[in-house]
Design a protein around this motif. Structure first.
Motif: not given
Ligand SMILES: NC(=O)c1ccc[n+]([C@@H]2O[C@H](COP(=O)([O-])OP(=O)(O)OC[C@H]3O[C@@H](n4cnc5c(N)ncnc54)[C@H](OP(=O)(O)O)[C@@H]3O)[C@@H](O)[C@H]2O)c1
Length: 225
Positions: A32, A77, A109, A73, A84
């Motif tokens: 985005r 956020r 997750a 991915g 989303i």
């Molecule tokens: N954190 C944890 O410990 C954990 C554990 C298990 C599972 N998870 C899951 O794993 C996922 C990925 O982890 P991560 O650390 O890679 O998360 P992250 O860094 O928050 O990445 C989320 C991605 O989704 C994109 N996104 C969100 N809204 C969007 C929209 N409206 N249009 C287009 N793109 C959008 C974000 O874009 P931008 O870069 O532009 O914001 C980012 O690229 C998490 O979201 C969660 O559901 C997380």
């Protein structure tokens, strides 16, 4: 391979992008905010801008057309962005069906096997891979804190199950920023005993590896270091 990577600016998405480009794949990164992409991307990476909160289907179809596989991915956020993963994955799978692309690997997750969703209102109370502490203390605590987030991911999995596509949902526990090891445990349809952590780099590696593992199709995959 020709790969389309959604949310390539996220923690995991960026790792998928880097590893796919390093492996010489032909990559379309869908983001985005393209300004968040690292500079000096190799020539075989092209970029498409799309906000999945208000997706333009024609843009998504052109981004996935001709791909051997889609990797996502995508995730909220913040709590305010919960929903989303469902909305975005619905739009991605619709674009795939419109263009005849069949393979998709997404991030879910670890607690989602026990999280209710519209299609699974009564999931098992405990994941068979979780030990006593995880099942009775850690999971209930995180599920209470991240209720909306997990409802979103559970519904995202419903969409995949219902899609007739060749899908895989990777279910990591807590993510870390540690470097790629390529050494981790996986299990089909359940979590890993004492599997508390995994690096984003290793989740990305497992997603790319899944493309060469037909037994991961139509499966949720538990992963942990
Ligand atoms: N954190 C944890 O410990 C954990 C554990 C298990 C599972 N998870 C899951 O794993 C996922 C990925 O982890 P991560 O650390 O890679 O998360 P992250 O860094 O928050 O990445 C989320 C991605 O989704 C994109 N996104 C969100 N809204 C969007 C929209 N409206 N249009 C287009 N793109 C959008 C974000 O874009 P931008 O870069 O532009 O914001 C980012 O690229 C998490 O979201 C969660 O559901 C997380």
């Amino acid at each position: 391979m020709k790969l389309t990577i959604f949310a390539a600016t996220g923690g995991i998405g960026r790792q998928i992008l880097e590893q796919a480009a390093d492996a010489g794949h032909d990559v379309t990164a869908v983001v985005r905010n393209p300004q968040k992409l690292p500079g000096g991307l190799p020539g075989q990476v092209s970029v498409v801008t799309a906000d999945l909160a208000a997706p333009d289907q024609a843009t998504l179809e052109s981004a996935v057309e001709g791909a051997d596989a889609v990797l996502s991915g995508l995730g909220p956020r913040s709590n305010a962005e919960a929903g989303i993963a469902t909305r975005g994955t619905q739009a991605i799978t619709t674009a795939m069906k419109g263009t005849g692309v069949r393979r998709i690997v997404v991030v879910s997750a670890a607690p989602i096997g026990t999280a209710p969703s519209p299609a699974r209102p009564n999931p098992p109370k405990h994941d068979p891979g979780d030990g006593f502490l995880m099942a009775h203390l850690l999971n209930p605590l995180t599920k209470a804190a991240l209720r909306k987030h997990y409802a979103d991911l559970a519904q995202m999995e419903d969409i995949l199950r219902d899609s007739d596509l060749d899908w895989t949902a990777i279910r990591p526990p807590r993510l870390t920023g540690k470097p790629l090891t390529g050494t981790y445990r996986t299990a089909h349809g359940q979590n890993l005993r004492r599997g508390l952590l995994i690096s984003r780099a290793d989740v990305a590696r497992s997603m790319l590896r899944a493309l060469e593992q037909p037994d991961t199709i139509s499966q949720t995959i538990g992963i942990a270091s």
